[in-house]
Enzyme design. Sequence first.
Site, PDB file in Angstrom:
ATOM      1  N   SER A 141       0.859  -1.185   0.000  1.00  0.00           N
ATOM      2  CA  SER A 141       0.000   0.000   0.000  1.00  0.00           C
ATOM      3  C   SER A 141       0.892   1.230   0.000  1.00  0.00           C
ATOM      4  O   SER A 141       2.007   1.199   0.535  1.00  0.00           O
ATOM      5  CB  SER A 141      -0.891   0.023   1.249  1.00  0.00           C
ATOM      6  OG  SER A 141      -1.525   1.279   1.414  1.00  0.00           O
ATOM      7  N   TYR A 154      -1.871  -0.462  10.365  1.00  0.00           N
ATOM      8  CA  TYR A 154      -1.961  -0.941   8.979  1.00  0.00           C
ATOM      9  C   TYR A 154      -0.780  -0.442   8.164  1.00  0.00           C
ATOM     10  O   TYR A 154      -0.137  -1.216   7.437  1.00  0.00           O
ATOM     11  CB  TYR A 154      -3.274  -0.476   8.365  1.00  0.00           C
ATOM     12  CG  TYR A 154      -3.467  -0.871   6.918  1.00  0.00           C
ATOM     13  CD1 TYR A 154      -3.864  -2.154   6.575  1.00  0.00           C
ATOM     14  CD2 TYR A 154      -3.262   0.055   5.896  1.00  0.00           C
ATOM     15  CE1 TYR A 154      -4.046  -2.522   5.252  1.00  0.00           C
ATOM     16  CE2 TYR A 154      -3.440  -0.301   4.569  1.00  0.00           C
ATOM     17  CZ  TYR A 154      -3.833  -1.584   4.251  1.00  0.00           C
ATOM     18  OH  TYR A 154      -4.008  -1.937   2.930  1.00  0.00           O
ATOM     19  N   LYS A 158       2.280  -2.558   6.232  1.00  0.00           N
ATOM     20  CA  LYS A 158       2.573  -2.469   4.809  1.00  0.00           C
ATOM     21  C   LYS A 158       3.996  -1.969   4.563  1.00  0.00           C
ATOM     22  O   LYS A 158       4.637  -2.373   3.577  1.00  0.00           O
ATOM     23  CB  LYS A 158       1.557  -1.563   4.114  1.00  0.00           C
ATOM     24  CG  LYS A 158       0.142  -2.146   4.103  1.00  0.00           C
ATOM     25  CD  LYS A 158       0.087  -3.519   3.425  1.00  0.00           C
ATOM     26  CE  LYS A 158      -1.336  -4.037   3.308  1.00  0.00           C
ATOM     27  NZ  LYS A 158      -1.425  -5.315   2.575  1.00  0.00           N
TER      28      LYS A 158
END
Length: 250
Positions: A141, A154, A158
Amino acid sequence: MSGPLDGRVAVVTGASRGIGLAAAAALRDHGARVVITSRSQERAAEAAARLGGGVVGFGAHATDEEAARACVDFTLDTYGRLDVLVNNAGTNPAYGPVIDQDHARFAKTMDVNLWAPILWTSLAVKAWMGEHGGSVVNTASIGGYTVAQDVGVYHVSKAALIHLTKQLALELGPKVRVNAIAPGVVRTRLAEALWQENEARVAAATPLGRIGEPEDLGEAVAFLAGDGARWITGETLVVDGGQLLGSGPL
């Protein structure tokens, strides 16, 4: 009509919808036979049926080692090879400030977003790719390159996946190439909180004028999986419509 991935076989994790489903469709359209996974056999089979011929579904949670091994075995038993692995399964249960997260939400995020790619890559390499060669594509991401409110865990997962991509590329070459895609804001369920209520604002902050569609990422996966990327490894391809260039929503 022949395609650049004719004769090859791919496994795509977390592919019942969104980027995973689009990646499976692109790989199939480029000639590969594809096994897609979802947490349940029913969802995997339904997704495969939507894509039609050349795609089969297999129920396997990304972090379930027994199910992952069974999926790899099924692929080899059915098709006799495993050339492409797309580690697409992802999750984000840890919403809010990092210091407010409990261990369970942190662990689930890291297990799915970071450990699962290690698990599936290990199984694929030991079962086939280590001897015969292959290509691994991870779904990272642009959050791995940035910081933002409420999605810190998150983003950390990533960022780690981007680094893991480089590490695996170093360890597994020259037989196996390992690369990643880094999507921006894409019209998926996982990213709904980033676009659903303010799509016009997100599009306006994106140099190419719109949020991403899963198909934009599917073609990027197919490129990295194929011979057009034969001298590319350890790289993360940003596919974000230019969002990292400005002060976008991530």
